[in-house]
Design an enzyme around this catalytic site. Structure first.
Site: not given
Ligand code: AGP
Length: 605
Positions: A76, A100-101, A481, A600, A488, A2, A485, A504, A27
Protein backbone atom coordinates in the site's frame (compact mmCIF):
# COMPACT_ATOMS: atom_id res chain seq x y z
CA UNK A 1 -0.72 -1.15 5.75
CA UNK A 2 1.33 -3.48 3.54
CA UNK A 3 1.09 -7.26 3.88
CA UNK A 4 3.97 -9.69 4.45
CA UNK A 5 3.97 -13.52 4.12
CA UNK A 6 6.95 -15.87 4.42
CA UNK A 7 7.45 -19.66 4.53
CA UNK A 8 10.22 -22.12 5.23
CA UNK A 9 9.33 -25.83 5.38
CA UNK A 10 8.80 -29.07 3.49
CA UNK A 11 5.93 -27.89 1.29
CA UNK A 12 6.15 -25.80 -1.89
CA UNK A 13 6.20 -22.17 -0.75
CA UNK A 14 4.44 -20.55 -3.72
CA UNK A 15 0.86 -21.65 -2.99
CA UNK A 16 1.20 -20.69 0.67
CA UNK A 17 2.58 -17.25 -0.21
CA UNK A 18 -0.15 -16.50 -2.76
CA UNK A 19 -3.04 -17.64 -0.56
CA UNK A 20 -1.58 -15.67 2.33
CA UNK A 21 -1.35 -12.54 0.17
CA UNK A 22 -4.94 -13.03 -0.99
CA UNK A 23 -6.04 -13.23 2.65
CA UNK A 24 -4.47 -9.80 3.15
CA UNK A 25 -6.37 -8.30 0.21
CA UNK A 26 -8.88 -6.63 2.57
CA UNK A 27 -6.02 -4.38 3.69
CA UNK A 28 -5.91 -2.96 0.20
CA UNK A 29 -2.80 -2.56 -1.89
CA UNK A 30 -1.56 -1.41 -5.27
CA UNK A 31 1.16 -3.96 -6.05
CA UNK A 32 2.32 -7.47 -5.06
CA UNK A 33 5.35 -9.72 -5.41
CA UNK A 34 7.12 -12.89 -4.30
CA UNK A 35 10.68 -14.24 -4.08
CA UNK A 36 11.36 -18.00 -4.14
CA UNK A 37 14.66 -19.50 -2.99
CA UNK A 38 15.92 -22.66 -4.63
CA UNK A 39 19.20 -23.67 -2.98
CA UNK A 40 21.56 -20.91 -3.96
CA UNK A 41 19.28 -19.02 -6.30
CA UNK A 42 16.53 -16.48 -5.58
CA UNK A 43 13.95 -15.57 -8.22
CA UNK A 44 11.62 -12.58 -7.79
CA UNK A 45 8.40 -11.77 -9.61
CA UNK A 46 6.43 -8.62 -8.79
CA UNK A 47 3.87 -6.35 -10.40
CA UNK A 48 1.66 -3.31 -9.98
CA UNK A 49 -1.95 -4.39 -9.47
CA UNK A 50 -3.66 -7.25 -7.67
CA UNK A 51 -2.52 -10.70 -6.52
CA UNK A 52 -4.42 -12.12 -9.50
CA UNK A 53 -2.14 -10.10 -11.79
CA UNK A 54 0.86 -11.57 -9.96
CA UNK A 55 -0.53 -15.10 -10.37
CA UNK A 56 -0.89 -14.52 -14.12
CA UNK A 57 2.67 -13.24 -14.35
CA UNK A 58 4.02 -16.26 -12.45
CA UNK A 59 2.09 -18.64 -14.71
CA UNK A 60 3.66 -16.96 -17.76
CA UNK A 61 7.16 -17.16 -16.27
CA UNK A 62 9.46 -20.15 -16.09
CA UNK A 63 10.15 -19.70 -12.39
CA UNK A 64 11.00 -22.91 -10.55
CA UNK A 65 7.92 -23.38 -8.37
CA UNK A 66 9.31 -26.30 -6.36
CA UNK A 67 11.00 -23.90 -3.92
CA UNK A 68 10.23 -24.56 -0.23
CA UNK A 69 11.42 -21.16 1.00
CA UNK A 70 9.95 -17.82 -0.02
CA UNK A 71 8.63 -14.38 0.91
CA UNK A 72 5.71 -12.38 -0.46
CA UNK A 73 4.31 -8.87 -0.12
CA UNK A 74 1.30 -6.69 -0.96
CA UNK A 75 2.14 -2.98 -1.01
CA UNK A 76 0.00 0.00 0.00
CA UNK A 77 2.37 2.64 -1.34
CA UNK A 78 3.68 5.09 1.22
CA UNK A 79 7.03 5.90 -0.33
CA UNK A 80 7.21 5.98 -4.10
CA UNK A 81 4.30 5.57 -6.49
CA UNK A 82 2.55 2.24 -7.13
CA UNK A 83 4.64 0.45 -9.82
CA UNK A 84 6.29 -2.93 -10.47
CA UNK A 85 9.72 -1.36 -9.81
CA UNK A 86 8.57 -0.03 -6.42
CA UNK A 87 6.74 -3.27 -5.57
CA UNK A 88 8.32 -5.60 -3.01
CA UNK A 89 10.34 -7.79 -2.63
CA UNK A 90 13.32 -5.52 -3.16
CA UNK A 91 16.42 -7.44 -4.08
CA UNK A 92 20.14 -7.04 -4.62
CA UNK A 93 22.83 -9.41 -5.84
CA UNK A 94 22.44 -11.69 -2.81
CA UNK A 95 19.45 -10.53 -0.75
CA UNK A 96 15.66 -10.30 -1.22
CA UNK A 97 13.57 -8.44 1.35
CA UNK A 98 10.01 -7.29 2.12
CA UNK A 99 9.11 -4.46 4.49
CA UNK A 100 6.03 -2.94 6.10
CA UNK A 101 6.37 0.52 7.71
CA UNK A 102 8.30 3.72 7.12
CA UNK A 103 12.05 4.30 7.55
CA UNK A 104 12.29 7.82 8.97
CA UNK A 105 16.04 8.26 8.40
CA UNK A 106 16.14 6.85 4.89
CA UNK A 107 17.56 10.11 3.52
CA UNK A 108 20.68 9.92 5.70
CA UNK A 109 21.07 6.19 4.97
CA UNK A 110 20.84 6.93 1.27
CA UNK A 111 23.70 9.41 1.68
CA UNK A 112 25.70 6.78 3.62
CA UNK A 113 25.32 4.31 0.74
CA UNK A 114 25.96 6.93 -1.93
CA UNK A 115 29.29 7.67 -0.26
CA UNK A 116 30.13 4.01 -0.91
CA UNK A 117 28.99 4.35 -4.49
CA UNK A 118 25.86 2.30 -3.82
CA UNK A 119 22.81 3.95 -5.38
CA UNK A 120 19.18 3.15 -5.02
CA UNK A 121 17.22 2.56 -8.23
CA UNK A 122 13.62 2.73 -6.96
CA UNK A 123 11.43 5.36 -5.30
CA UNK A 124 11.17 3.42 -2.06
CA UNK A 125 12.77 3.57 1.38
CA UNK A 126 12.66 -0.26 1.54
CA UNK A 127 15.34 -0.68 -1.09
CA UNK A 128 17.74 1.10 1.25
CA UNK A 129 17.38 -1.74 3.76
CA UNK A 130 18.17 -4.40 1.13
CA UNK A 131 21.22 -2.40 -0.03
CA UNK A 132 22.46 -2.07 3.55
CA UNK A 133 22.12 -5.80 4.24
CA UNK A 134 23.92 -6.59 1.00
CA UNK A 135 26.68 -4.10 1.80
CA UNK A 136 27.33 -5.68 5.21
CA UNK A 137 27.03 -9.18 3.76
CA UNK A 138 30.04 -8.40 1.62
CA UNK A 139 31.79 -7.11 4.76
CA UNK A 140 30.82 -9.86 7.23
CA UNK A 141 30.34 -12.77 4.83
CA UNK A 142 27.52 -13.77 7.22
CA UNK A 143 23.82 -13.02 6.58
CA UNK A 144 22.72 -12.94 10.26
CA UNK A 145 25.42 -10.45 11.29
CA UNK A 146 24.92 -8.37 8.17
CA UNK A 147 21.19 -8.21 8.91
CA UNK A 148 21.80 -7.18 12.53
CA UNK A 149 24.19 -4.45 11.40
CA UNK A 150 21.73 -3.05 8.85
CA UNK A 151 18.71 -3.16 11.19
CA UNK A 152 20.73 -1.33 13.85
CA UNK A 153 20.93 1.68 11.51
CA UNK A 154 17.19 2.00 10.93
CA UNK A 155 14.90 4.56 12.60
CA UNK A 156 11.13 4.37 12.18
CA UNK A 157 8.54 1.63 11.89
CA UNK A 158 9.35 -1.68 10.23
CA UNK A 159 8.38 -5.33 9.90
CA UNK A 160 10.96 -7.05 7.70
CA UNK A 161 11.49 -10.54 6.27
CA UNK A 162 14.66 -11.22 4.29
CA UNK A 163 16.34 -14.18 2.58
CA UNK A 164 19.85 -14.46 1.13
CA UNK A 165 21.62 -16.69 -1.37
CA UNK A 166 23.94 -19.17 0.33
CA UNK A 167 22.15 -19.18 3.69
CA UNK A 168 19.39 -21.63 4.65
CA UNK A 169 17.51 -19.33 7.00
CA UNK A 170 15.24 -16.23 6.92
CA UNK A 171 15.89 -13.13 9.01
CA UNK A 172 13.05 -11.11 10.55
CA UNK A 173 12.91 -7.75 12.33
CA UNK A 174 10.00 -6.00 14.04
CA UNK A 175 9.60 -2.42 15.26
CA UNK A 176 6.13 -0.75 15.60
CA UNK A 177 4.72 -2.63 12.57
CA UNK A 178 3.21 -6.05 13.43
CA UNK A 179 5.00 -9.34 12.57
CA UNK A 180 3.95 -12.83 13.70
CA UNK A 181 5.63 -16.22 13.36
CA UNK A 182 3.34 -19.19 12.65
CA UNK A 183 4.42 -22.55 14.07
CA UNK A 184 3.87 -26.03 12.65
CA UNK A 185 5.77 -29.34 12.48
CA UNK A 186 8.77 -29.05 10.10
CA UNK A 187 7.63 -25.68 8.85
CA UNK A 188 7.74 -22.06 9.98
CA UNK A 189 5.58 -19.23 8.68
CA UNK A 190 5.80 -15.45 9.05
CA UNK A 191 3.19 -12.76 8.32
CA UNK A 192 2.23 -9.17 9.15
CA UNK A 193 -1.22 -10.39 10.15
CA UNK A 194 -2.62 -13.61 11.63
CA UNK A 195 -5.31 -13.74 8.94
CA UNK A 196 -2.68 -14.72 6.31
CA UNK A 197 -1.75 -17.90 8.22
CA UNK A 198 -4.86 -18.92 10.17
CA UNK A 199 -5.66 -21.66 7.63
CA UNK A 200 -2.23 -23.29 8.26
CA UNK A 201 -1.74 -22.92 11.98
CA UNK A 202 -3.30 -21.62 15.20
CA UNK A 203 -0.02 -21.30 17.09
CA UNK A 204 1.74 -17.95 16.88
CA UNK A 205 4.63 -16.02 18.32
CA UNK A 206 3.98 -12.26 18.29
CA UNK A 207 7.35 -10.56 17.91
CA UNK A 208 7.94 -7.48 20.08
CA UNK A 209 9.42 -4.08 19.19
CA UNK A 210 13.17 -4.40 18.71
CA UNK A 211 13.06 -8.18 18.14
CA UNK A 212 15.22 -9.81 15.46
CA UNK A 213 14.60 -13.47 14.60
CA UNK A 214 16.28 -16.22 12.59
CA UNK A 215 13.90 -18.87 11.29
CA UNK A 216 14.01 -21.95 9.09
CA UNK A 217 11.79 -24.99 8.86
CA UNK A 218 12.76 -26.42 12.22
CA UNK A 219 14.41 -23.60 14.14
CA UNK A 220 13.38 -20.26 15.61
CA UNK A 221 15.88 -18.03 17.42
CA UNK A 222 14.80 -14.62 18.73
CA UNK A 223 16.92 -11.76 20.11
CA UNK A 224 15.39 -8.80 21.92
CA UNK A 225 16.22 -5.11 21.43
CA UNK A 226 19.39 -5.60 23.52
CA UNK A 227 20.44 -8.50 21.25
CA UNK A 228 19.86 -10.93 24.13
CA UNK A 229 18.48 -14.31 23.04
CA UNK A 230 14.91 -14.62 24.39
CA UNK A 231 12.04 -17.08 24.38
CA UNK A 232 8.73 -15.50 23.31
CA UNK A 233 5.46 -17.16 24.36
CA UNK A 234 3.38 -19.11 21.88
CA UNK A 235 -0.23 -17.89 21.60
CA UNK A 236 -3.09 -20.07 20.33
CA UNK A 237 -5.46 -18.11 18.07
CA UNK A 238 -8.72 -19.89 17.29
CA UNK A 239 -10.12 -17.13 15.08
CA UNK A 240 -11.94 -17.59 11.78
CA UNK A 241 -10.23 -15.82 8.87
CA UNK A 242 -12.89 -13.09 8.87
CA UNK A 243 -12.37 -12.45 12.57
CA UNK A 244 -8.63 -12.43 11.99
CA UNK A 245 -9.05 -9.75 9.30
CA UNK A 246 -10.71 -7.63 11.98
CA UNK A 247 -7.65 -8.18 14.12
CA UNK A 248 -9.84 -9.82 16.72
CA UNK A 249 -12.10 -6.76 16.99
CA UNK A 250 -15.86 -7.29 16.67
CA UNK A 251 -16.16 -4.70 13.90
CA UNK A 252 -13.87 -2.99 11.42
CA UNK A 253 -14.98 0.36 12.90
CA UNK A 254 -13.44 -0.37 16.31
CA UNK A 255 -10.32 -1.81 14.64
CA UNK A 256 -9.99 1.36 12.56
CA UNK A 257 -10.38 3.63 15.60
CA UNK A 258 -7.72 1.52 17.34
CA UNK A 259 -5.48 1.96 14.27
CA UNK A 260 -5.73 5.76 14.19
CA UNK A 261 -2.37 6.25 15.88
CA UNK A 262 -0.70 4.07 13.24
CA UNK A 263 -2.70 5.72 10.42
CA UNK A 264 -1.60 9.21 11.50
CA UNK A 265 1.97 8.01 12.09
CA UNK A 266 2.13 6.54 8.58
CA UNK A 267 0.62 9.73 7.15
CA UNK A 268 3.10 12.13 8.75
CA UNK A 269 6.26 10.09 9.29
CA UNK A 270 7.90 10.39 5.90
CA UNK A 271 6.73 14.00 5.42
CA UNK A 272 8.10 15.68 8.56
CA UNK A 273 11.64 15.30 9.85
CA UNK A 274 12.71 15.50 13.49
CA UNK A 275 13.39 19.24 13.11
CA UNK A 276 9.82 19.94 11.98
CA UNK A 277 10.68 20.50 8.33
CA UNK A 278 7.74 19.47 6.17
CA UNK A 279 8.48 17.65 2.90
CA UNK A 280 5.55 17.88 0.48
CA UNK A 281 7.62 18.98 -2.50
CA UNK A 282 7.33 15.69 -4.39
CA UNK A 283 3.57 15.52 -3.90
CA UNK A 284 2.52 19.17 -4.28
CA UNK A 285 3.69 19.85 -7.82
CA UNK A 286 2.03 23.27 -7.72
CA UNK A 287 4.60 26.08 -8.08
CA UNK A 288 5.97 27.21 -4.71
CA UNK A 289 5.79 30.86 -5.79
CA UNK A 290 2.07 30.41 -6.46
CA UNK A 291 1.59 28.90 -3.00
CA UNK A 292 3.56 31.74 -1.44
CA UNK A 293 1.19 34.31 -3.00
CA UNK A 294 -2.07 32.51 -2.29
CA UNK A 295 -4.86 34.77 -1.09
CA UNK A 296 -7.59 32.14 -0.79
CA UNK A 297 -7.92 28.39 -0.17
CA UNK A 298 -11.27 26.84 -1.01
CA UNK A 299 -11.87 23.43 0.57
CA UNK A 300 -14.73 21.31 -0.80
CA UNK A 301 -15.84 17.98 0.68
CA UNK A 302 -18.79 16.02 2.09
CA UNK A 303 -19.69 14.46 5.42
CA UNK A 304 -16.78 13.64 7.66
CA UNK A 305 -14.28 14.94 5.10
CA UNK A 306 -16.11 18.29 5.16
CA UNK A 307 -15.79 18.38 8.96
CA UNK A 308 -12.06 17.67 8.62
CA UNK A 309 -11.79 20.76 6.43
CA UNK A 310 -13.87 22.82 8.85
CA UNK A 311 -11.67 21.71 11.74
CA UNK A 312 -8.43 22.62 9.96
CA UNK A 313 -9.70 26.00 8.68
CA UNK A 314 -8.57 28.06 11.73
CA UNK A 315 -5.20 26.31 11.76
CA UNK A 316 -4.49 27.04 8.09
CA UNK A 317 -5.64 30.66 8.47
CA UNK A 318 -3.62 31.17 11.66
CA UNK A 319 -0.34 29.78 10.32
CA UNK A 320 -0.48 31.00 6.72
CA UNK A 321 -2.53 34.24 6.89
CA UNK A 322 -4.60 32.91 4.01
CA UNK A 323 -8.40 33.10 4.01
CA UNK A 324 -9.97 29.62 3.94
CA UNK A 325 -13.52 28.84 2.74
CA UNK A 326 -14.86 25.38 3.52
CA UNK A 327 -17.82 24.36 1.37
CA UNK A 328 -20.19 21.36 1.21
CA UNK A 329 -19.77 19.69 -2.17
CA UNK A 330 -23.45 19.08 -2.91
CA UNK A 331 -24.19 22.79 -2.48
CA UNK A 332 -20.98 24.16 -3.96
CA UNK A 333 -21.43 22.42 -7.28
CA UNK A 334 -24.45 24.66 -8.06
CA UNK A 335 -22.96 27.87 -6.79
CA UNK A 336 -21.13 30.41 -8.95
CA UNK A 337 -18.26 30.82 -6.51
CA UNK A 338 -16.22 34.06 -6.87
CA UNK A 339 -12.69 32.56 -7.01
CA UNK A 340 -9.95 35.04 -6.18
CA UNK A 341 -6.88 35.67 -8.33
CA UNK A 342 -4.55 33.39 -6.38
CA UNK A 343 -6.95 30.66 -5.30
CA UNK A 344 -6.12 27.04 -4.41
CA UNK A 345 -8.94 24.47 -4.52
CA UNK A 346 -8.59 21.50 -2.14
CA UNK A 347 -10.86 18.44 -2.44
CA UNK A 348 -10.93 16.09 0.56
CA UNK A 349 -12.27 12.58 0.08
CA UNK A 350 -11.51 9.24 1.77
CA UNK A 351 -12.82 7.23 -1.17
CA UNK A 352 -11.74 9.65 -3.88
CA UNK A 353 -14.99 8.80 -5.70
CA UNK A 354 -17.65 11.03 -4.06
CA UNK A 355 -19.64 12.59 -6.89
CA UNK A 356 -20.55 15.70 -4.88
CA UNK A 357 -16.87 16.43 -4.39
CA UNK A 358 -15.65 15.31 -7.81
CA UNK A 359 -17.97 17.60 -9.79
CA UNK A 360 -16.85 20.84 -8.05
CA UNK A 361 -13.24 19.72 -8.60
CA UNK A 362 -13.90 19.32 -12.33
CA UNK A 363 -15.57 22.76 -12.44
CA UNK A 364 -12.65 24.40 -10.64
CA UNK A 365 -10.23 22.85 -13.12
CA UNK A 366 -12.34 24.05 -16.04
CA UNK A 367 -11.96 27.59 -14.65
CA UNK A 368 -8.18 27.21 -14.51
CA UNK A 369 -8.07 27.02 -10.72
CA UNK A 370 -5.10 25.07 -9.24
CA UNK A 371 -6.40 21.93 -7.55
CA UNK A 372 -5.05 19.70 -4.80
CA UNK A 373 -6.75 16.63 -3.34
CA UNK A 374 -6.40 14.76 -0.04
CA UNK A 375 -7.44 11.17 -0.70
CA UNK A 376 -7.09 7.78 0.95
CA UNK A 377 -7.69 5.43 -1.96
CA UNK A 378 -4.81 5.33 -4.43
CA UNK A 379 -5.48 6.14 -8.08
CA UNK A 380 -9.13 7.03 -7.35
CA UNK A 381 -10.97 9.49 -9.61
CA UNK A 382 -10.44 12.59 -7.43
CA UNK A 383 -6.76 11.70 -6.92
CA UNK A 384 -6.26 11.41 -10.68
CA UNK A 385 -8.32 14.50 -11.56
CA UNK A 386 -6.50 16.98 -9.30
CA UNK A 387 -3.26 18.73 -10.28
CA UNK A 388 -1.65 17.31 -7.12
CA UNK A 389 -2.72 14.70 -4.61
CA UNK A 390 -1.51 14.05 -1.09
CA UNK A 391 -2.55 10.59 0.06
CA UNK A 392 -3.60 9.92 3.62
CA UNK A 393 -1.76 6.71 4.48
CA UNK A 394 -4.50 5.38 6.74
CA UNK A 395 -4.76 2.08 4.94
CA UNK A 396 -8.14 0.93 3.65
CA UNK A 397 -11.09 2.13 5.69
CA UNK A 398 -13.63 -0.69 5.49
CA UNK A 399 -16.28 0.51 7.93
CA UNK A 400 -18.82 2.94 6.44
CA UNK A 401 -18.29 5.30 9.36
CA UNK A 402 -15.13 7.24 8.64
CA UNK A 403 -12.74 7.46 11.61
CA UNK A 404 -9.02 6.96 10.88
CA UNK A 405 -9.46 8.81 7.59
CA UNK A 406 -10.67 11.87 9.52
CA UNK A 407 -7.59 12.14 11.74
CA UNK A 408 -5.31 11.33 8.79
CA UNK A 409 -6.99 14.06 6.72
CA UNK A 410 -6.41 16.48 9.60
CA UNK A 411 -2.75 15.47 9.65
CA UNK A 412 -2.38 16.27 5.94
CA UNK A 413 -4.24 19.60 6.30
CA UNK A 414 -1.98 20.62 9.20
CA UNK A 415 1.08 19.65 7.15
CA UNK A 416 -0.17 21.73 4.21
CA UNK A 417 -0.54 24.70 6.57
CA UNK A 418 2.98 24.22 7.92
CA UNK A 419 4.39 23.62 4.44
CA UNK A 420 2.97 26.90 3.11
CA UNK A 421 4.11 28.66 6.29
CA UNK A 422 7.59 27.23 5.68
CA UNK A 423 7.56 28.63 2.11
CA UNK A 424 6.52 32.00 3.57
CA UNK A 425 9.27 31.72 6.19
CA UNK A 426 6.82 31.93 9.08
CA UNK A 427 9.03 30.74 11.95
CA UNK A 428 6.11 30.20 14.38
CA UNK A 429 4.82 27.29 12.32
CA UNK A 430 8.20 25.54 12.30
CA UNK A 431 8.26 25.19 16.09
CA UNK A 432 4.73 23.77 16.01
CA UNK A 433 5.02 21.32 13.14
CA UNK A 434 7.26 19.15 15.35
CA UNK A 435 4.27 18.75 17.69
CA UNK A 436 2.58 16.67 15.00
CA UNK A 437 5.15 13.95 15.66
CA UNK A 438 3.77 13.57 19.19
CA UNK A 439 0.18 13.10 18.00
CA UNK A 440 0.16 9.31 17.26
CA UNK A 441 1.06 8.39 20.85
CA UNK A 442 -1.47 10.91 22.22
CA UNK A 443 -4.17 9.30 20.06
CA UNK A 444 -3.17 5.86 21.34
CA UNK A 445 -3.27 7.03 24.98
CA UNK A 446 -6.67 8.63 24.46
CA UNK A 447 -8.07 5.40 23.06
CA UNK A 448 -6.82 3.29 25.96
CA UNK A 449 -7.62 5.96 28.59
CA UNK A 450 -11.27 6.50 27.59
CA UNK A 451 -12.52 3.22 26.12
CA UNK A 452 -13.80 1.68 29.38
CA UNK A 453 -15.54 4.89 30.57
CA UNK A 454 -17.23 5.26 27.22
CA UNK A 455 -18.42 1.66 27.18
CA UNK A 456 -20.14 2.23 30.57
CA UNK A 457 -21.52 5.58 29.39
CA UNK A 458 -22.96 4.04 26.23
CA UNK A 459 -24.73 1.45 28.37
CA UNK A 460 -26.47 4.33 30.22
CA UNK A 461 -27.34 6.43 27.18
CA UNK A 462 -28.07 4.07 24.30
CA UNK A 463 -31.83 4.25 24.72
CA UNK A 464 -32.14 8.00 24.27
CA UNK A 465 -33.73 9.13 21.01
CA UNK A 466 -32.16 12.60 20.81
CA UNK A 467 -28.75 14.06 21.55
CA UNK A 468 -27.23 17.53 21.34
CA UNK A 469 -23.50 17.96 20.69
CA UNK A 470 -21.98 21.35 21.55
CA UNK A 471 -18.54 22.86 21.01
CA UNK A 472 -16.84 26.25 20.76
CA UNK A 473 -13.87 27.38 18.67
CA UNK A 474 -11.94 24.44 17.28
CA UNK A 475 -14.24 22.07 19.21
CA UNK A 476 -17.32 23.19 17.29
CA UNK A 477 -16.62 21.16 14.11
CA UNK A 478 -15.78 18.21 16.37
CA UNK A 479 -19.30 18.47 17.81
CA UNK A 480 -20.64 18.33 14.25
CA UNK A 481 -18.53 15.26 13.40
CA UNK A 482 -19.40 13.55 16.70
CA UNK A 483 -23.10 14.06 16.04
CA UNK A 484 -22.71 12.65 12.53
CA UNK A 485 -20.98 9.53 13.89
CA UNK A 486 -23.81 8.93 16.38
CA UNK A 487 -26.50 9.55 13.74
CA UNK A 488 -25.09 7.29 11.07
CA UNK A 489 -24.44 4.15 13.12
CA UNK A 490 -26.82 4.32 16.10
CA UNK A 491 -29.72 5.97 14.19
CA UNK A 492 -30.27 8.32 17.18
CA UNK A 493 -31.11 11.89 16.12
CA UNK A 494 -28.03 13.90 17.12
CA UNK A 495 -27.42 17.53 16.34
CA UNK A 496 -24.10 19.40 16.47
CA UNK A 497 -24.27 23.08 17.36
CA UNK A 498 -21.98 25.97 18.28
CA UNK A 499 -22.43 26.12 22.05
CA UNK A 500 -23.02 29.87 21.95
CA UNK A 501 -26.03 29.30 19.71
CA UNK A 502 -27.98 27.40 22.40
CA UNK A 503 -29.76 30.56 23.56
CA UNK A 504 -30.85 31.31 19.98
CA UNK A 505 -33.24 28.35 19.79
CA UNK A 506 -31.86 24.86 20.48
CA UNK A 507 -32.18 25.24 24.26
CA UNK A 508 -35.89 24.68 23.71
CA UNK A 509 -34.99 21.06 23.04
CA UNK A 510 -33.49 20.50 26.48
CA UNK A 511 -35.24 18.34 29.01
CA UNK A 512 -34.43 15.12 30.86
CA UNK A 513 -34.91 13.14 27.63
CA UNK A 514 -32.34 15.04 25.56
CA UNK A 515 -28.78 14.64 26.87
CA UNK A 516 -26.03 17.01 25.71
CA UNK A 517 -22.42 16.16 24.99
CA UNK A 518 -20.11 19.17 25.38
CA UNK A 519 -16.64 19.13 23.80
CA UNK A 520 -14.54 21.69 25.72
CA UNK A 521 -10.78 22.17 25.65
CA UNK A 522 -9.68 24.05 28.84
CA UNK A 523 -8.52 27.05 26.77
CA UNK A 524 -10.23 30.29 27.90
CA UNK A 525 -12.64 31.89 27.20
CA UNK A 526 -14.08 28.81 25.49
CA UNK A 527 -13.99 26.63 28.62
CA UNK A 528 -15.81 29.01 30.98
CA UNK A 529 -18.33 29.88 28.30
CA UNK A 530 -18.98 26.17 27.72
CA UNK A 531 -19.52 25.66 31.45
CA UNK A 532 -22.10 28.48 31.40
CA UNK A 533 -23.88 26.58 28.65
CA UNK A 534 -23.81 23.56 30.95
CA UNK A 535 -25.44 25.64 33.71
CA UNK A 536 -28.25 26.60 31.30
CA UNK A 537 -28.73 22.92 30.38
CA UNK A 538 -28.61 21.71 33.98
CA UNK A 539 -31.28 24.22 35.05
CA UNK A 540 -33.57 22.61 32.47
CA UNK A 541 -32.87 19.08 33.79
CA UNK A 542 -30.68 18.15 30.85
CA UNK A 543 -27.97 15.51 31.38
CA UNK A 544 -24.40 16.55 30.45
CA UNK A 545 -21.47 14.49 29.17
CA UNK A 546 -18.30 16.60 29.12
CA UNK A 547 -15.32 15.68 26.92
CA UNK A 548 -12.28 17.58 28.24
CA UNK A 549 -8.87 17.25 29.88
CA UNK A 550 -10.35 19.32 32.75
CA UNK A 551 -13.14 17.82 34.87
CA UNK A 552 -16.21 19.92 35.85
CA UNK A 553 -18.68 19.04 38.64
CA UNK A 554 -21.57 20.43 36.60
CA UNK A 555 -21.25 17.44 34.22
CA UNK A 556 -22.99 14.14 34.97
CA UNK A 557 -19.87 12.50 33.53
CA UNK A 558 -16.53 13.79 32.23
CA UNK A 559 -14.66 11.76 29.64
CA UNK A 560 -11.14 12.83 30.52
CA UNK A 561 -8.70 13.10 27.63
CA UNK A 562 -4.92 13.77 27.81
CA UNK A 563 -3.67 17.33 28.07
CA UNK A 564 -2.88 18.70 24.62
CA UNK A 565 -2.17 22.05 22.98
CA UNK A 566 -5.45 23.69 21.88
CA UNK A 567 -4.41 23.85 18.21
CA UNK A 568 -3.77 20.08 18.16
CA UNK A 569 -6.73 19.10 20.32
CA UNK A 570 -8.97 17.79 17.48
CA UNK A 571 -6.71 14.72 17.05
CA UNK A 572 -7.42 13.69 20.64
CA UNK A 573 -10.91 15.07 21.34
CA UNK A 574 -12.47 13.26 18.38
CA UNK A 575 -11.51 9.78 19.63
CA UNK A 576 -14.09 9.60 22.48
CA UNK A 577 -16.80 10.86 20.13
CA UNK A 578 -16.02 8.05 17.67
CA UNK A 579 -15.92 5.46 20.47
CA UNK A 580 -19.21 6.70 21.98
CA UNK A 581 -20.99 6.34 18.64
CA UNK A 582 -19.53 2.84 18.27
CA UNK A 583 -20.56 1.56 21.72
CA UNK A 584 -24.04 3.15 21.63
CA UNK A 585 -24.64 1.43 18.28
CA UNK A 586 -23.24 -1.81 19.71
CA UNK A 587 -25.71 -1.72 22.62
CA UNK A 588 -28.49 -1.00 20.15
CA UNK A 589 -27.51 -4.11 18.23
CA UNK A 590 -26.98 -2.28 14.92
CA UNK A 591 -25.01 -3.50 11.92
CA UNK A 592 -22.14 -1.16 12.70
CA UNK A 593 -19.88 -1.64 9.67
CA UNK A 594 -22.76 -1.49 7.20
CA UNK A 595 -25.37 0.87 8.74
CA UNK A 596 -28.79 1.00 7.06
CA UNK A 597 -29.28 3.25 4.00
CA UNK A 598 -25.56 4.12 3.78
CA UNK A 599 -22.74 3.30 1.35
CA UNK A 600 -19.02 3.66 1.96
CA UNK A 601 -18.64 5.79 -1.11
CA UNK A 602 -21.49 7.89 -2.57
CA UNK A 603 -20.59 7.91 -6.23
CA UNK A 604 -23.97 9.35 -7.33
CA UNK A 605 -25.60 12.76 -6.82
C1 AGP B 1 -18.64 9.48 7.24
O1 AGP B 1 -18.64 8.62 8.36
C2 AGP B 1 -19.70 9.07 6.23
N1 AGP B 1 -19.49 7.73 5.81
C3 AGP B 1 -19.83 10.06 5.08
O2 AGP B 1 -20.27 11.28 5.62
C4 AGP B 1 -18.54 10.33 4.27
O3 AGP B 1 -17.63 11.06 5.06
C5 AGP B 1 -18.90 11.15 3.03
O4 AGP B 1 -19.78 10.40 2.23
C6 AGP B 1 -17.68 11.57 2.22
O5 AGP B 1 -17.01 10.43 1.76
P1 AGP B 1 -15.54 10.61 1.14
O6 AGP B 1 -14.65 11.10 2.24
O7 AGP B 1 -15.17 9.26 0.65
O8 AGP B 1 -15.62 11.62 0.04
Amino acid sequence: MCGIVGYSGDKKALGILLSGLQSLEYRGYDSAGISLKNNNDIKTIKTKGKVTDLITLIAESNINTSATVGIGHTRWATHGSPSSVNAHPHYTEHVSLVHNGIIENYRSLEKFLKAKNINKTTGTDTEIIALLVDFYLKEHKDFKNAFFEAIGMLKGSFAIAAISKGFDYMMLAKNESPLVIGLSKNETYVASDVSALIEYTHDFIFLEDGDVALINKDNITIWDKDKKEVKRNTTKIEWSKEKAQKGGYKHFMLKEIAEEDEAVRNTIQSRIDEDGNVFLNDEITIDKKFLKNLDRITIVACGTSFYAGLTAKPIIEKYTDIKVDVEIGSEFRYYDYPYSKNNLFIAISQSGETADTKEPLKMAKSKGIKTLSIVNVKESAIARLSDSCIYTLAGPEISVASTKAFTSQLAVLYMIAFYIAQIKNYEAAKKLSKKLLEIPSLIKNTFSQTQETIKQLADQYYNYQNFLYLGRGICYPLALEGALKLKEISYIHAEGYPAGEMKHGPIALIDENTPTLVVAHPKEPFYSKSLSNCEEIKSRHGKIILVSSKKADIADCTIEVPDIDYDFSPFVYIIPLQLLAYYVALFRGNDIDQPRNLAKSVTVE
